[in-house]
Design a protein around this motif. Structure first.
Motif: not given
Length: 250
Positions: A2-4, A43-49, A53-62, A69-74
Motif C-alpha cells: 500500500v502506498y502513501s 516536496r515529499g516522498f511516496r512510500c510503499g508499505f 500496520l507496517h505504515m503506522d509503525v513507520f510513522h510512529q518510529r519517525l 512529524n508528517v502529513h500522510n495522504t490516503m
C-alpha cells in the motif's frame, strides 16, 4: 503493498524527513521510497508499505526516534493503467505525466479472502462484503456453529478499515486471511477535488464509477468544513478522466 505520500509537518523540514526515512529504511528494506511533489503540500516522498500496520509503525518510529512529524495522504494500491496506444503502466494514480495519453482501461489488484466466523454473524459479514464489491465464491459450514466464506475482493476495499469493521460486526471472533489474485478490469474513475479551478492533487482518489456522486458529495462536504466561509470559494468535484463535473457548490 500500500502506498502513501509523506510530507513534512509541524515545523519538520524536508532534510529532517529525508534523514529519518533514510535511517529507518536502512533497517527495513521492505519500504519503497521515491521523491514526489505536490502542489498543495510541496516536496515529499511516496512510500510503499507491507500493509497499514507496517505504515503506522513507520510513522510512529519517525516521530518517536527522530522527532519527525508528517502529513500522510490516503493509502492507495497499485493499479495498471492501460492506454489506447497499447502501453500499460503500474502506478497508484494516473498522474499529470500521462495527461496527453488517452486512457483505455484501469486494471485493479484483487484478493481471494477467507473468513472463518461463528455462524450467527454470517448475515452482517455477507452484507459487509457486498458493500465492498465482493464476489462470493464459497459459503459452507465447517461445524454446526462455524462457517467459512470465500470472496474475491478489490484490494482497495480492504486496505483501510475492512478488518476493523469485520472485527466489530463479529465481536472480534472472525478470522480474516487473504492472498493475491489476478488484476481485474474494473469500472474505475479518478475523482479530483478542485478549489477555484485548481486541483488539490493530494485529494485525488480512485473509485468505482457507481459511487462517483456519493463520494464526490462527501468530499465536498468535508472540504466545506475546513474552508473559511469569508472566502468566496467555489468547490467543484470533477472526474479528471472524463472531465465531467459531478457537482459544484459555493
Amino acid at each position: 503493498m500500500v502506498y502513501s505520500g509523506l510530507y513534512p509537518a509541524d515545523g519538520t523540514n524536508m532534510s529532517e524527513l529525508e534523514h529519518g526515512i533514510e535511517k529507518l529504511t536502512c533497517n527495513d528494506s521492505s519500504v519503497s521510497v521515491e521523491i514526489e511533489s505536490s502542489a498543495a503540500l510541496g516536496r515529499g516522498f511516496r512510500c510503499g508499505f507491507l500493509g497499514l500496520l507496517h505504515m503506522d509503525v513507520f510513522h510512529q518510529r519517525l516521530a518517536q526516534e527522530y522527532g519527525v512529524n508528517v502529513h500522510n495522504t490516503m493509502p492507495t494500491v497499485p493499479y495498471i493503467f492501460e492506454f489506447h496506444d497499447g502501453s500499460k503502466v503500474e502506478m497508484h494514480m494516473c498522474t499529470e505525466r500521462y495527461k496527453d495519453k488517452k486512457l483505455k482501461a484501469i486494471w485493479e489488484p484483487m484478493v481471494i479472502a477467507k473468513i472463518i466466523l461463528p455462524s450467527e454473524y454470517v448475515g452482517p459479514v455477507i452484507t459487509l462484503c457486498a458493500e465492498r464489491e465482493g464476489e462470493q465464491l464459497q459459503f459452507s459450514f465447517i461445524t454446526s456453529k462455524k462457517a467459512l466464506l470465500r470472496y474475491r475482493l478489490p484490494l482497495r476495499q480492504i486496505v483501510v478499515d475492512f478488518n476493523d469493521i469485520l472485527k466489530s460486526v463479529t465481536s472480534g471472533y472472525a478470522i480474516f486471511i487473504y492472498e493475491e489474485a489476478e488484476h481485474q478490469l474494473s469500472g474505475l474513475i479518478k475523482l479530483d477535488a478542485i478549489l477555484n479551478n485548481q486541483k488539490i492533487d493530494v485529494m485525488a482518489t480512485i473509485i468505482h464509477k457507481s459511487r462517483e456522486e456519493s463520494v464526490g458529495g462527501s468530499m465536498m462536504d468535508m472540504l466545506k468544513k475546513f474552508i473559511n466561509r469569508s472566502l468566496d470559494n467555489t468547490i467543484s468535484i470533477t472526474e479528471a478522466i472524463s472531465g465531467r463535473v459531478v457537482s459544484t457548490q459555493r
